[in-house]
Design a protein around this motif. Structure first.
Motif, mmCIF file in Angstrom:
data_model
loop_
_atom_site.group_PDB
_atom_site.id
_atom_site.type_symbol
_atom_site.label_atom_id
_atom_site.label_comp_id
_atom_site.label_asym_id
_atom_site.label_seq_id
_atom_site.Cartn_x
_atom_site.Cartn_y
_atom_site.Cartn_z
ATOM 1 N N LEU A 31 0.828 -1.202 0.000
ATOM 2 C CA LEU A 31 0.000 0.000 0.000
ATOM 3 C C LEU A 31 0.863 1.253 0.000
ATOM 4 O O LEU A 31 0.576 2.224 -0.708
ATOM 5 C CB LEU A 31 -0.922 -0.017 1.219
ATOM 6 C CG LEU A 31 -1.858 1.185 1.405
ATOM 7 C CD1 LEU A 31 -2.761 1.356 0.198
ATOM 8 C CD2 LEU A 31 -2.681 1.022 2.671
ATOM 9 N N GLN A 73 1.302 6.862 -6.840
ATOM 10 C CA GLN A 73 0.216 7.758 -7.233
ATOM 11 C C GLN A 73 0.566 9.218 -6.930
ATOM 12 O O GLN A 73 0.242 10.119 -7.713
ATOM 13 C CB GLN A 73 -1.064 7.377 -6.489
ATOM 14 C CG GLN A 73 -1.638 6.032 -6.893
ATOM 15 C CD GLN A 73 -2.872 5.692 -6.079
ATOM 16 O OE1 GLN A 73 -3.993 6.000 -6.469
ATOM 17 N NE2 GLN A 73 -2.665 5.069 -4.934
ATOM 18 N N PRO A 86 -4.284 4.764 -9.740
ATOM 19 C CA PRO A 86 -5.316 4.186 -8.880
ATOM 20 C C PRO A 86 -5.794 2.802 -9.298
ATOM 21 O O PRO A 86 -6.201 2.014 -8.432
ATOM 22 C CB PRO A 86 -6.453 5.210 -8.972
ATOM 23 C CG PRO A 86 -5.799 6.496 -9.332
ATOM 24 C CD PRO A 86 -4.662 6.113 -10.225
ATOM 25 N N ALA A 116 -3.434 0.185 -8.000
ATOM 26 C CA ALA A 116 -3.458 0.345 -6.539
ATOM 27 C C ALA A 116 -4.705 -0.301 -5.950
ATOM 28 O O ALA A 116 -4.635 -1.041 -4.952
ATOM 29 C CB ALA A 116 -3.398 1.820 -6.173
ATOM 30 N N ASN A 117 -5.861 -0.053 -6.554
ATOM 31 C CA ASN A 117 -7.100 -0.630 -6.044
ATOM 32 C C ASN A 117 -7.131 -2.147 -6.229
ATOM 33 O O ASN A 117 -7.686 -2.873 -5.395
ATOM 34 C CB ASN A 117 -8.296 0.012 -6.748
ATOM 35 C CG ASN A 117 -8.478 1.468 -6.365
ATOM 36 O OD1 ASN A 117 -7.939 1.931 -5.367
ATOM 37 N ND2 ASN A 117 -9.211 2.200 -7.169
ATOM 38 N N LYS A 118 -6.564 -2.623 -7.314
ATOM 39 C CA LYS A 118 -6.485 -4.065 -7.537
ATOM 40 C C LYS A 118 -5.659 -4.739 -6.441
ATOM 41 O O LYS A 118 -6.044 -5.793 -5.905
ATOM 42 C CB LYS A 118 -5.864 -4.327 -8.914
ATOM 43 C CG LYS A 118 -5.506 -5.783 -9.197
ATOM 44 C CD LYS A 118 -6.731 -6.644 -9.373
ATOM 45 C CE LYS A 118 -6.335 -8.045 -9.825
ATOM 46 N NZ LYS A 118 -7.507 -8.953 -9.952
ATOM 47 N N VAL A 167 -5.039 -3.526 -3.390
ATOM 48 C CA VAL A 167 -5.751 -3.393 -2.120
ATOM 49 C C VAL A 167 -6.826 -4.462 -1.996
ATOM 50 O O VAL A 167 -6.990 -5.091 -0.936
ATOM 51 C CB VAL A 167 -6.361 -1.984 -1.987
ATOM 52 C CG1 VAL A 167 -7.378 -1.942 -0.849
ATOM 53 C CG2 VAL A 167 -5.270 -0.957 -1.738
ATOM 54 N N ALA A 168 -7.564 -4.712 -3.079
ATOM 55 C CA ALA A 168 -8.615 -5.723 -3.039
ATOM 56 C C ALA A 168 -8.057 -7.113 -2.801
ATOM 57 O O ALA A 168 -8.726 -7.971 -2.210
ATOM 58 C CB ALA A 168 -9.413 -5.694 -4.340
ATOM 59 N N ARG A 226 -10.388 -3.575 4.096
ATOM 60 C CA ARG A 226 -10.336 -3.062 2.717
ATOM 61 C C ARG A 226 -10.763 -1.603 2.633
ATOM 62 O O ARG A 226 -10.149 -0.814 1.917
ATOM 63 C CB ARG A 226 -11.212 -3.922 1.820
ATOM 64 C CG ARG A 226 -11.130 -3.544 0.341
ATOM 65 C CD ARG A 226 -11.867 -4.554 -0.498
ATOM 66 N NE ARG A 226 -11.239 -5.865 -0.419
ATOM 67 C CZ ARG A 226 -11.825 -6.996 -0.806
ATOM 68 N NH1 ARG A 226 -13.069 -6.971 -1.272
ATOM 69 N NH2 ARG A 226 -11.182 -8.152 -0.716
ATOM 70 N N LEU A 275 -8.398 1.244 1.158
ATOM 71 C CA LEU A 275 -8.776 2.030 -0.015
ATOM 72 C C LEU A 275 -8.769 3.522 0.297
ATOM 73 O O LEU A 275 -8.380 4.344 -0.544
ATOM 74 C CB LEU A 275 -10.165 1.600 -0.496
ATOM 75 C CG LEU A 275 -10.252 0.267 -1.236
ATOM 76 C CD1 LEU A 275 -11.706 -0.128 -1.453
ATOM 77 C CD2 LEU A 275 -9.514 0.337 -2.573
ATOM 78 N N SER A 323 -5.182 4.614 0.298
ATOM 79 C CA SER A 323 -4.665 4.630 -1.071
ATOM 80 C C SER A 323 -5.151 5.851 -1.834
ATOM 81 O O SER A 323 -4.396 6.479 -2.584
ATOM 82 C CB SER A 323 -5.091 3.348 -1.791
ATOM 83 O OG SER A 323 -4.680 3.361 -3.139
ATOM 84 N N SER A 324 -6.416 6.207 -1.652
ATOM 85 C CA SER A 324 -6.976 7.340 -2.393
ATOM 86 C C SER A 324 -6.331 8.659 -2.003
ATOM 87 O O SER A 324 -6.319 9.616 -2.796
ATOM 88 C CB SER A 324 -8.491 7.413 -2.172
ATOM 89 O OG SER A 324 -8.791 7.746 -0.824
#
Length: 245
Positions: free
Chosen positions: A29, A36, A136, A139-141, A143-144, A151, A155, A158-159
């Motif tokens: 993360l 990002q 993103p 990054a989201n992939k 995190v999931a 989660r 997320l 990460s955002s």
């Protein structure tokens, strides 16, 4: 009789307590947060700072150069679906590293551009791809894959990386343009992407926690899986008669 008291592992002679490993997902993360910050900050937030010096050199009204962002977004729109397929099939570590290289190559070619057309082509064709591969979506992939119970928290963290890019990168870009010129500033931002993102991604990123011998959220056992949903075939004629449909 009375129930026997619970026995802890540490109370048994000769058995040491099990050490809980540091959850590697936080490192993943952190790397994507930084990626990002750099690439989104340099494209989305710092772009406007380059308009005046680029326009002055090529004799173009800076207001016309604003459309460069539109071209970037259009390029991302076409590349995005291909990236989604690649994330499901390829090493995300390799994709992020390739993205940092592509991003830096795009900025390098922009810095060396003899014309506004060459500059725009580098921005739209290379920088757009590099920003997507380090942004993103991957990054989201990740995190999931690495987080289940936490989660939402992951997320959210990460955002913030994209917003951090808006805070940190524009002042750096403004200083670099003043000190190095707009071409030197582009080289600096591309160099930062290579120096920081590539080693960190190579060290930390893995598609799944199982690749590092861990479970999502750092749990010691796999998360419970709910009962699967029963699937059955329904004729179209029956489906269209349903009120909910």
């Amino acid at each position: 009789g009375a129930a026997s008291p619970a026995v802890k592992r540490a109370d048994l002679p000769g058995l040491a307590p099990v050490a809980r490993r540091t959850f590697h997902g936080w490192r993943v993360l952190g790397v994507m947060f930084a990626a990002q910050t750099i690439t989104v900050g340099a494209t989305t937030y710092a772009f406007s700072l380059f308009l005046a010096p680029i326009g002055a050199e090529f004799g173009i009204d800076p207001k016309r150069l604003v459309h460069g962002t539109t071209g970037l977004l259009v390029a991302m729109m076409f590349v995005g679906p291909l990236l989604g397929v690649a994330l499901d099939r390829r090493s995300i570590r390799a994709l992020v590293i390739a993205g940092a290289l592509t991003f830096a190559a795009g900025f390098g070619l922009m810095a060396a551009s003899p014309s506004i057309l060459a500059l725009a082509a580098s921005y739209w064709l290379l920088v757009s791809v590099g920003a997507l591969l380090t942004g993103p979506v991957p990054a989201n992939k990740l995190v999931a894959s690495w987080f289940v119970r936490m989660r939402g928290r992951a997320l959210g963290i990460s955002s913030i990386g994209t917003s951090a890019g808006g805070v940190l990168i524009p002042p750096l870009a403004a200083w670099a343009i003043e000190a190095l010129g707009w071409r030197g500033a582009l080289l600096l931002l591309g160099g930062i992407a290579v120096v920081l993102i590539i080693p960190a991604a190579g060290w930390a990123i893995a598609n799944r926690p199982e690749d590092r011998g861990q479970m999502p959220d750092g749990d010691l056992s796999a998360p419970a899986v709910s009962d699967p949903i029963e699937m059955r075939r329904v004729p179209v004629s029956a489906l269209v008669r349903e009120r909910d449909y």
